[in-house]
Write a protein that holds these residues in place. Structure first.
Motif, short mmCIF file in Angstrom:
data_model
loop_
_atom_site.label_atom_id
_atom_site.label_comp_id
_atom_site.label_asym_id
_atom_site.label_seq_id
_atom_site.Cartn_x
_atom_site.Cartn_y
_atom_site.Cartn_z
N ASN A 290 2.87 -8.57 -7.02
CA ASN A 290 3.70 -8.25 -5.87
C ASN A 290 3.95 -6.75 -5.73
O ASN A 290 4.09 -6.26 -4.61
N THR A 294 3.04 -4.76 -2.42
CA THR A 294 4.07 -4.05 -1.65
C THR A 294 3.50 -2.74 -1.11
O THR A 294 3.69 -2.40 0.07
N LEU A 297 0.97 -3.57 1.66
CA LEU A 297 1.61 -4.10 2.87
C LEU A 297 2.39 -3.03 3.62
O LEU A 297 2.28 -2.89 4.85
N THR A 298 3.18 -2.26 2.89
CA THR A 298 4.00 -1.27 3.61
C THR A 298 3.11 -0.17 4.22
O THR A 298 3.27 0.19 5.38
N TYR A 299 2.15 0.34 3.41
CA TYR A 299 1.31 1.42 3.97
C TYR A 299 0.44 0.91 5.10
O TYR A 299 0.23 1.62 6.08
N SER A 301 1.26 -1.45 7.17
CA SER A 301 2.08 -1.61 8.37
C SER A 301 2.53 -0.25 8.92
O SER A 301 2.70 -0.10 10.14
N ARG A 328 0.71 -12.88 -0.12
CA ARG A 328 2.11 -13.06 -0.50
C ARG A 328 2.45 -14.55 -0.53
O ARG A 328 3.11 -15.04 -1.46
N VAL B 15 4.50 3.37 -6.48
CA VAL B 15 4.03 3.00 -5.13
C VAL B 15 5.13 2.27 -4.36
O VAL B 15 5.32 2.49 -3.16
N VAL B 16 5.89 1.44 -5.07
CA VAL B 16 6.97 0.71 -4.39
C VAL B 16 8.09 1.68 -4.01
O VAL B 16 8.65 1.63 -2.90
N ALA B 19 6.95 3.69 -1.05
CA ALA B 19 6.90 2.88 0.17
C ALA B 19 8.32 2.61 0.67
O ALA B 19 8.62 2.78 1.86
N GLY B 84 9.82 -8.58 -7.13
CA GLY B 84 8.54 -9.27 -7.00
C GLY B 84 8.63 -10.64 -7.65
O GLY B 84 7.82 -11.52 -7.41
N TYR B 85 9.63 -10.78 -8.49
CA TYR B 85 9.84 -12.05 -9.16
C TYR B 85 10.77 -12.85 -8.27
O TYR B 85 11.93 -13.07 -8.57
N SER B 86 10.19 -13.26 -7.11
CA SER B 86 11.08 -13.71 -6.03
C SER B 86 11.48 -15.16 -6.19
O SER B 86 11.31 -15.96 -5.30
N PRO B 104 12.63 -9.95 -0.89
CA PRO B 104 11.52 -10.27 -1.78
C PRO B 104 10.35 -9.31 -1.56
O PRO B 104 10.07 -8.90 -0.43
N LYS B 105 9.70 -8.92 -2.65
CA LYS B 105 8.49 -8.10 -2.56
C LYS B 105 7.30 -9.05 -2.48
O LYS B 105 7.34 -10.10 -3.08
N PRO B 106 6.19 -8.74 -1.84
CA PRO B 106 6.01 -7.53 -1.03
C PRO B 106 6.64 -7.71 0.36
O PRO B 106 6.78 -8.81 0.83
N PHE B 107 7.00 -6.59 0.96
CA PHE B 107 7.65 -6.64 2.28
C PHE B 107 6.88 -5.78 3.26
O PHE B 107 6.13 -4.88 2.88
N THR B 108 7.05 -6.10 4.53
CA THR B 108 6.48 -5.23 5.56
C THR B 108 7.52 -4.15 5.87
O THR B 108 8.68 -4.25 5.44
N VAL B 109 7.09 -3.15 6.61
CA VAL B 109 8.00 -2.07 7.00
C VAL B 109 9.20 -2.65 7.75
O VAL B 109 10.35 -2.30 7.48
N GLU B 111 10.45 -5.70 7.74
CA GLU B 111 11.34 -6.55 6.93
C GLU B 111 12.29 -5.70 6.09
O GLU B 111 13.50 -5.93 6.09
#
Lengths: 618, 265
Positions: A290, A294, A297-299, A301, A328, B15-16, B19, B84-86, B104-109, B111
């Motif tokens: 995950n 992440t 997905l974020t980059y 979007s 996901r 990276v997280v 982001a 990430g351990y959702s 919860p990870k991963p997320f969109t911008v 979200e």
């Protein structure tokens, strides 16, 4: 080793018993045979001696000694007669069929005299039986002798020879002996016959007992022994054939029952163990994957937001975002599977999901040289399902179908259709509560992988926990019920009575149990084994339920019958290194979570068909 | 200082962190970053934040210990967790420990952006308002300040959104609800509520269960939910499936009042 076997022991015991019984019987039989023959000879000897006495009386009175001796010699020559002689009181032989003997004196202690002269004064009279003696003659053969006393009579002392005085009682004895050679031969023959008969009977009886013991005892015992060894060796799929209804057949049946329960228990243990490690694995994977997802997905979007106006680039980025979202969901499904969680259901066009699954599996299907035939049913209603999970089901089934094809490929046929089925046989109890709202579901005792309904039962002479098949209208009888007389059924937690007072089964007249099966109202049924009556008003009132039937058929190698029952177990795989054995277990979990069922029809060499039935409305 | 305040992003994964920082900047916040709970504590000692956005699973000291630190300090800054351990357990537990939201990870911008804005607003509301909650009967149970459930005598339960959540998204413009027969899962989204700005916010369900009925009035007129979130504005009537285990993770509204008083006054 040989003598240790049960059949041999039983046969030996039966043979020995027969031998002893027949032997004792034969002993008495031969003895009585000999006695009767000897009695016959004795009677004959008595008659003979009376005849001799009568025949010689006249000569005696006339004191014709020469004639007497001649007659007696002639009589002794007659066949079957041993010796005839007359002794006087002093034991001197007066006349004898063996002339050399005449004049000799017989010892009082000899066999012929002993009866009367054995100590004390001589006995004047004797019974016929006491006058008879059996002795071994000088020649070796057994001989029967009879003495006949010659009493003094008036004619004796009035006769002209004046040989005898009046005051004497017994003048002498007539002694006749008959050889018993014929009798002994007859007894020997009878003894031989009896021995042959005894041996034959013992042999026949032993053979018969041995055969029956082998058939009734040894063979089933051997089978049980072999079965027990197989079970001890770990093969819990062992099942033995039980014929008849004797104790061994019952033992075989309870052995089968025990093995089955053992297998179920082991499977559950195994399963929960696997699920626990799978859960840990999934959680670890979820966390590790995950974080990078992440970033992607974020980059992606971000890029998508900045690509307004560049339609081509935006479309490409949308694919990345969409597929990352799918990743996901897959990771989430992995966690969900490990936790057996509920799917997220929305109304979905199943054909559309199938189309997407076919698109995803296009590559493996081409590689397997599969000819894909797609026959989506028309006019299907939208089904309330989790689209991602359903897609996973189709993908797994299609990949399995492709994997099953040989090197020359084959065809894979996918069909969907609408089916209308009655609740009976297609619905399952997914929740069950007592009047005080204690859950009756037992996740420890599964029937076809589904939690059964647990009830506390009491019947005449017993009590225990019984389990009800959660399948509505299927194999309804309660497992573990020992009888239905004076039956009571209750909630195992609060002992609330679950039998309906004043209501009886419309089919067999027995008692009726009831519990609430939320959210579909009350379920009623008959606990009697053999009577399968059940009623679930709310469901039956809905009439036939709509199902989407989706099937994936291949012309591949098929599944061997011994693998069929294990197919949906986690980590069961026939693909060796190629598969992880989770695919069908995941499918089963997903389909079950949707309230559906999955069925496999397979023939080795001809291919397999997996058919999924999903309720249109949960 | 940025007009919307500063967000402290705590995550061990660069990276997280990057982001999340970019998303927060995009939402108009200034951003500080920390790669561990220890570094985050050092930064927290220096000043207040509009929101602490922290990962739950970090190698040395996890997010729960940072939540505990914030709680012991009387919540100088509100916190939201991302993980990430959702698992639902982790989410519900974090909410129980005082976090205002869970992503919860991963997320969109979009979200994460919506969640950060909502969480910052909720934190500000909690800090400012005091006991500003509608009085409710004792059978009401809440999943932090997000959603509530109320047991009915028949064994079913009503589910709705808390006033704090509505106010943190700035009022309701639309409510996209699920359908009858759907399964809710505690701590997982059960509806999408849109604020006046059109941003869609997932509403986490307070209980698991099967939806028996959907409040059509609420779906048609979101203003009803906004005005009366605890009674006429209910969203679903459900059959709870895991009531006993899940109810233990919810808290009563009395506790919320105490919470508001204890933390803010």
């Amino acid at each position: 080793m040989f003598s240790e076997r049960l059949g041999v022991k039983l046969t030996a015991a039966a043979g020995a018993t027969a031998l002893v019984t027949i032997g004792v019987f034969a002993l008495f039989n031969i003895r009585s045979h000999r006695d009767s023959l000897e009695a016959e000879v004795a009677r004959h000897a008595d008659q003979l001696s009376e005849a001799v006495k009568a025949g010689t009386e006249f000569d005696m009175l006339l004191n014709q000694r020469e004639r007497l001796q001649g007659s007696i010699v002639r009589m002794g020559r007659a066949p079957g007669i041993g010796r005839v002689r007359v002794l006087n009181k002093a034991g001197r032989v007066i006349y004898s069929s063996e002339p050399a003997e005449v004049g000799t004196t017989v010892d009082r202690a000899s066999e012929a005299c002993a009866r009367c002269h054995s100590g004390g004064p001589p006995v004047p009279t004797l019974d016929a039986s006491q006058r008879v003696r059996v002795f071994r003659a000088a020649g070796g053969g057994r001989t029967l002798g009879i003495i006949n006393p010659i009493y003094n009579q008036p004619s004796c002392w009035t006769a002209s020879c004046h040989a005898h005085a009046q005051g004497v009682g017994v003048l002498g004895v007539l002694d006749v002996t008959l050889p018993l050679a014929e009798v002994d031969q007859s007894i020997r023959r009878a003894r031989l016959e009896v021995a042959v008969f005894a041996a034959g009977a013992t042999l026949a009886l032993s053979l018969l007992i041995g055969l029956l013991a082998r058939r009734w005892v040894a063979a089933p015992t051997q089978a049980l022994l072999a079965g027990t060894r197989r079970v001890a060796g770990g093969d819990l799929s062992t099942s033995l054939e039980a014929r008849g209804s004797d104790e061994l057949a019952q033992l075989t049946r309870s052995f089968n029952d025990m093995t089955r329960k053992l297998a179920e228990a082991r499977l559950q243990l195994f399963q929960s163990d696997k699920m626990a490690s799978l859960g840990r694995l999934a959680a670890g994977v979820a966390h590790e994957i995950n974080n990078p997802l992440t970033g992607v997905l974020t980059y992606a979007s971000f890029l998508l937001k900045r690509s307004e106006g560049d339609a081509e680039r935006a479309d490409d980025l949308k694919v990345i975002v969409r597929e990352t979202l799918r990743c996901r969901e897959i990771v989430k499904s992995l966690l969900d599977f490990a936790r057996q969680s509920v799917p997220r259901k929305v109304p979905v066009d199943v054909n559309e999901v199938l189309e997407r699954a076919v698109a995803v599996t296009a590559n493996p299907l081409v590689l397997a040289k599969a000819r894909l035939v797609c026959e989506p049913g028309s006019g299907l209603p939208r089904a309330v399902v989790d689209a991602n999970q359903l897609q996973q089901v189709f993908i797994n089934l299609l990949v399995n179908a492709a994997d099953s094809l040989g090197p020359d490929g084959g065809s894979v046929t996918v069909r969907t259709a609408l089916r209308r089925l009655p609740a009976k046989g297609s619905a399952h109890v997914r929740a069950a509560v007592c009047p005080k709202r204690h859950s009756l579901l037992d996740r420890e005792a599964l029937v076809d992988g589904r939690p059964s309904v647990k009830l506390a039962a009491r019947w005449r002479g017993g009590a225990g926990t019984v389990h009800l098949d959660p399948g509505f209208g299927s194999a309804a009888p309660l497992r573990g019920l020992g009888g239905t007389e004076e039956l009571s059924l209750a909630c195992p937690d609060c002992a609330a009575d679950l039998l309906v007072k004043g209501k009886s089964c419309p089919r067999c007249g027995g008692p009726v149990y009831t519990f609430e099966a939320p959210p579909k109202g009350m379920l009623e049924g008959c606990p009697a084994p053999g009577c399968r009556w059940q009623s679930w008003e709310a469901l039956e009132g809905e009439g036939e339920r709509e199902f989407i039937e989706a099937s994936v058929a291949d012309t591949g190698s098929g599944i061997s019958p011994e693998n069929l029952p294990r197919l949906f177990e986690p980590f069961f795989s026939t693909k060796g290194q190629k598969g992880n054995g989770l695919g069908l277990a995941v499918i089963w979990g997903i389909v079950d979570n949707h309230g559906g069922t999955i069925r496999v029809d397979s023939a080795v060499g001809r291919g397999s068909t997996f058919t999924v039935l999903l309720p249109v409305r949960p | 200082m940025s007009p919307r305040g500063t967000v402290l992003v705590v995550d061990d994964e660069p990276v997280v962190r990057d982001a999340a920082a970019r998303v927060c900047r995009g939402e108009g916040f200034a951003v500080d970053c920390a790669d561990s709970a220890a570094q985050a504590r050092a930064l927290l000692a220096r000043g207040r934040y509009a929101l602490v956005l922290c990962d739950l699973m970090m190698p040395e000291e996890d997010g729960f210990s940072l939540l505990a630190f914030l709680a012991s300090a009387g919540w100088p800054s509100p916190a939201a967790v991302m993980t990430g351990y959702s698992t639902v357990d982790a989410a519900v537990r974090a909410l129980g420990e005082g976090a205002v939201d869970f992503v919860p990870k991963p997320f969109t911008v979009d979200e994460l952006g919506a969640a950060v804005r909502r969480a910052a607003a909720a934190g500000a509301l909690r800090a400012a308002a005091g006991p500003a909650f509608v009085p409710t009967p004792s059978r009401f149970q809440r999943l932090d300040g997000i959603s509530w459930a109320s047991l009915e005598p028949e064994g079913t339960a009503l589910v709705g959104v808390c006033d704090l959540f509505v106010r943190s998204v700035g009022g309701l413009a639309a409510a996209a609800l699920g359908i009858e027969g759907a399964e809710l899962e505690q701590g997982r989204p059960c509806a999408e509520l849109s604020g006046p700005d059109g941003v869609r916010h997932p509403l986490l369900a307070p209980l698991s269960g099967r939806v028996l009925a959907v409040n059509a009035a609420a779906a048609e007129r979101p203003s009803l939910v906004e005005k009366d979130p605890y009674f006429a504005g209910w969203l679903y009537r459900i059959v709870p499936s895991e009531l006993e285990a899940e109810a233990a993770r919810l808290s009563g509204f009395g506790a919320q009042r105490e919470w508001a008083q204890g933390r803010t006054l």
